[in-house]
Structure formats: structure tokens, C-alpha cells
Write a protein that holds these residues in place. Structure first.
Motif, PDB file in Angstrom:
ATOM      1  N   LEU A 190       0.869  -1.311  -0.118  1.00 17.13           N
ATOM      2  CA  LEU A 190      -0.021  -0.151   0.010  1.00 17.13           C
ATOM      3  C   LEU A 190       0.334   1.104   0.138  1.00 17.13           C
ATOM      4  CD1 LEU A 190      -3.000   1.662   0.416  1.00 17.13           C
ATOM      5  CD2 LEU A 190      -2.634   1.510   2.674  1.00 17.13           C
ATOM      6  N   ALA A 191       1.715   1.297   0.761  1.00 19.01           N
ATOM      7  CA  ALA A 191       2.920   2.453   0.696  1.00 19.01           C
ATOM      8  C   ALA A 191       3.461   2.622  -0.061  1.00 19.01           C
ATOM      9  CB  ALA A 191       3.984   2.520   1.946  1.00 19.01           C
ATOM     10  N   ILE A 192       4.064   1.829  -1.019  1.00 14.59           N
ATOM     11  CA  ILE A 192       4.911   1.680  -2.645  1.00 14.59           C
ATOM     12  C   ILE A 192       3.159   2.248  -3.988  1.00 14.59           C
ATOM     13  CG2 ILE A 192       5.324   0.175  -4.933  1.00 14.59           C
ATOM     14  CD1 ILE A 192       6.736  -1.325  -2.520  1.00 14.59           C
ATOM     15  N   LEU A 193       1.876   1.729  -3.224  1.00 14.26           N
ATOM     16  CA  LEU A 193       1.616   2.022  -4.587  1.00 14.26           C
ATOM     17  C   LEU A 193       0.723   3.234  -4.039  1.00 14.26           C
ATOM     18  CD1 LEU A 193      -0.645  -0.748  -4.483  1.00 14.26           C
ATOM     19  CD2 LEU A 193       0.479   0.251  -6.607  1.00 14.26           C
ATOM     20  N   LEU A 194       0.478   4.317  -3.289  1.00 18.55           N
ATOM     21  CA  LEU A 194       0.468   6.079  -2.716  1.00 18.55           C
ATOM     22  C   LEU A 194       1.533   6.599  -2.804  1.00 18.55           C
ATOM     23  CD1 LEU A 194      -1.115   5.205   0.632  1.00 18.55           C
ATOM     24  CD2 LEU A 194      -2.468   5.743  -1.735  1.00 18.55           C
ATOM     25  N   MET A 195       3.295   6.148  -2.730  1.00 16.90           N
ATOM     26  CA  MET A 195       3.774   6.199  -3.323  1.00 16.90           C
ATOM     27  C   MET A 195       4.049   6.573  -4.839  1.00 16.90           C
ATOM     28  SD  MET A 195       7.884   5.920  -0.847  1.00 16.90           S
ATOM     29  CE  MET A 195       7.186   4.099  -0.585  1.00 16.90           C
ATOM     30  N   ALA A 196       3.481   6.014  -5.556  1.00 17.68           N
ATOM     31  CA  ALA A 196       3.656   6.238  -6.572  1.00 17.68           C
ATOM     32  C   ALA A 196       2.707   6.748  -7.277  1.00 17.68           C
ATOM     33  CB  ALA A 196       3.365   4.542  -7.697  1.00 17.68           C
ATOM     34  N   ALA A 197       1.393   6.655  -6.397  1.00 18.38           N
ATOM     35  CA  ALA A 197      -0.024   7.703  -7.120  1.00 18.38           C
ATOM     36  C   ALA A 197       1.289   8.832  -6.781  1.00 18.38           C
ATOM     37  CB  ALA A 197      -0.840   7.570  -5.863  1.00 18.38           C
ATOM     38  N   ALA A 198       1.225   9.467  -5.876  1.00 21.07           N
ATOM     39  CA  ALA A 198       1.790  10.391  -5.297  1.00 21.07           C
ATOM     40  C   ALA A 198       2.634  11.706  -6.631  1.00 21.07           C
ATOM     41  CB  ALA A 198       2.360  11.018  -4.083  1.00 21.07           C
ATOM     42  N   THR A 199       4.035  10.454  -6.682  1.00 22.63           N
ATOM     43  CA  THR A 199       4.955  10.839  -7.647  1.00 22.63           C
ATOM     44  C   THR A 199       3.939  11.261  -8.805  1.00 22.63           C
ATOM     45  OG1 THR A 199       5.801   9.476  -6.400  1.00 22.63           O
ATOM     46  CG2 THR A 199       6.566  10.523  -8.690  1.00 22.63           C
ATOM     47  N   TYR A 200       2.762  10.214  -9.171  1.00 24.48           N
ATOM     48  CA  TYR A 200       1.924  10.722 -10.124  1.00 24.48           C
ATOM     49  C   TYR A 200       1.122  11.946 -10.415  1.00 24.48           C
ATOM     50  CZ  TYR A 200      -0.887   9.913 -15.111  1.00 24.48           C
ATOM     51  OH  TYR A 200      -1.230  10.396 -15.926  1.00 24.48           O
ATOM     52  N   ALA A 201       0.681  12.185  -9.162  1.00 32.00           N
ATOM     53  CA  ALA A 201       0.152  13.021  -9.301  1.00 32.00           C
ATOM     54  C   ALA A 201       0.727  14.460  -9.548  1.00 32.00           C
ATOM     55  CB  ALA A 201      -0.957  12.934  -7.730  1.00 32.00           C
ATOM     56  N   THR A 202       1.945  14.527  -8.493  1.00 34.84           N
ATOM     57  CA  THR A 202       2.738  15.790  -8.311  1.00 34.84           C
ATOM     58  C   THR A 202       3.337  16.301 -10.257  1.00 34.84           C
ATOM     59  OG1 THR A 202       4.499  14.011  -8.545  1.00 34.84           O
ATOM     60  CG2 THR A 202       3.571  15.141  -5.875  1.00 34.84           C
ATOM     61  N   ARG A 203       3.173  15.569 -11.041  1.00 34.55           N
ATOM     62  CA  ARG A 203       4.028  15.584 -12.331  1.00 34.55           C
ATOM     63  C   ARG A 203       2.655  16.008 -13.599  1.00 34.55           C
ATOM     64  NH1 ARG A 203       7.894  14.453 -15.739  1.00 34.55           N
ATOM     65  NH2 ARG A 203       9.093  14.308 -14.114  1.00 34.55           N
ATOM     66  N   THR A 204       1.588  14.774 -13.175  1.00 35.69           N
ATOM     67  CA  THR A 204       0.009  15.204 -13.446  1.00 35.69           C
ATOM     68  C   THR A 204      -0.699  16.662 -13.505  1.00 35.69           C
ATOM     69  OG1 THR A 204      -0.982  13.755 -12.636  1.00 35.69           O
ATOM     70  CG2 THR A 204      -0.239  12.858 -14.593  1.00 35.69           C
ATOM     71  N   LEU A 205      -0.582  16.869 -12.586  1.00 33.00           N
ATOM     72  CA  LEU A 205      -1.719  17.776 -11.636  1.00 33.00           C
ATOM     73  C   LEU A 205      -1.163  19.865 -11.904  1.00 33.00           C
ATOM     74  CD1 LEU A 205      -2.804  16.624  -7.977  1.00 33.00           C
ATOM     75  CD2 LEU A 205      -4.085  16.878 -10.247  1.00 33.00           C
ATOM     76  N   GLY A 206       0.442  19.085 -12.359  1.00 32.29           N
ATOM     77  CA  GLY A 206       1.496  20.788 -12.116  1.00 32.29           C
ATOM     78  C   GLY A 206       1.256  20.720 -13.774  1.00 32.29           C
ATOM     79  N   TYR A 207       0.941  20.077 -14.179  1.00 35.68           N
ATOM     80  CA  TYR A 207       1.020  20.120 -15.638  1.00 35.68           C
ATOM     81  C   TYR A 207      -1.307  20.632 -16.077  1.00 35.68           C
ATOM     82  CZ  TYR A 207       5.682  18.624 -17.750  1.00 35.68           C
ATOM     83  OH  TYR A 207       6.865  18.810 -17.557  1.00 35.68           O
ATOM     84  N   ALA A 208      -1.268  20.102 -15.505  1.00 38.07           N
ATOM     85  CA  ALA A 208      -3.085  19.767 -15.717  1.00 38.07           C
ATOM     86  C   ALA A 208      -3.414  21.754 -15.573  1.00 38.07           C
ATOM     87  CB  ALA A 208      -4.196  18.802 -15.074  1.00 38.07           C
ATOM     88  N   ALA A 209      -2.794  22.175 -13.965  1.00 36.28           N
ATOM     89  CA  ALA A 209      -2.884  23.245 -13.977  1.00 36.28           C
ATOM     90  C   ALA A 209      -2.329  24.555 -14.800  1.00 36.28           C
ATOM     91  CB  ALA A 209      -2.896  23.655 -12.745  1.00 36.28           C
ATOM     92  N   LEU A 210      -1.342  23.728 -15.059  1.00 42.14           N
ATOM     93  CA  LEU A 210      -0.471  25.138 -16.397  1.00 42.14           C
ATOM     94  C   LEU A 210      -1.135  24.787 -17.873  1.00 42.14           C
ATOM     95  CD1 LEU A 210       2.058  25.412 -14.183  1.00 42.14           C
ATOM     96  CD2 LEU A 210       0.026  26.687 -13.972  1.00 42.14           C
ATOM     97  N   SER A 211      -2.105  24.005 -18.070  1.00 43.90           N
ATOM     98  CA  SER A 211      -2.110  23.439 -19.405  1.00 43.90           C
ATOM     99  C   SER A 211      -2.823  24.298 -20.271  1.00 43.90           C
ATOM    100  CB  SER A 211      -3.212  22.569 -19.923  1.00 43.90           C
ATOM    101  OG  SER A 211      -4.434  22.798 -19.224  1.00 43.90           O
TER     102      SER A 211
END
Length: 99
Positions: free
Chosen positions: A8-29
């Protein structure tokens, strides 16, 4: 066998890493990004990874310290995904071998 909490920790870390990348680009698209802004957005997932790995620096477990050294050596020469894979495998193997 991997514990459910570890998975669960590994999956949540992967989700957090992915979210930081995608949310940053989505917010500034809709905006034109400067080269400097793009560099910052590209570095964000690495920052999340470092914040997860940092507690290993104060570990007293020999297996964690050796895995950390292996991870640092890999990070100098390899891309992030390879480094993460090496970190996970080395930590798992060393914890099994050294306890």
C-alpha cells in the motif's frame, strides 16, 4: 512475501509521484510555460521520491543503510525508474539476507 502495508505504501508513493507531475501540467495546460517552469515541474516527482527515501539516512538497520548506498550509486548513473527498481529489489533482498 511483501506485507500489505508495504505494498500500500509503494502504491501510494507511486500515486503521489504521478499526481505531482500530472496535476502541475493540468493546472498550467492553458499557459505558455517558461523553460525554467518546465524544469521545476519535471523535478517535482524526484522531490517526492527523496522525501520518501530520506528517513533511511537515519536508519540503524544495516540492510537499509546498504540498500541506501546501492540506491545512491544507481541514482548517479541510471534513470529514475531503474533507480527505483534497484532500490526496491536491493532493500528487499538485503532485508531478507541481513534481517
Amino acid at each position: 512475501m511483501i506485507h500489505v502495508t508495504s505494498l500500500l505504501a509503494i502504491l501510494l508513493m507511486a500515486a503521489a509521484t504521478y499526481a505531482t507531475r500530472t496535476l502541475g501540467y493540468a493546472a498550467l495546460s492553458n499557459r505558455e510555460l517558461s523553460p525554467r517552469t518546465r524544469v521545476v515541474l519535471d523535478a517535482a516527482p524526484g522531490c517526492v521520491l527523496i522525501s520518501v527515501i530520506a528517513p533511511a539516512f537515519v536508519s540503524s538497520r544495516p540492510a537499509d543503510l546498504v540498500a541506501l548506498a546501492i540506491t545512491l550509486a544507481a541514482a548517479i548513473r541510471l534513470p529514475m525508474m531503474a533507480t527505483v527498481a534497484i532500490a526496491i529489489v536491493s532493500a528487499a533482498c538485503l532485508r531478507l539476507a541481513l534481517g
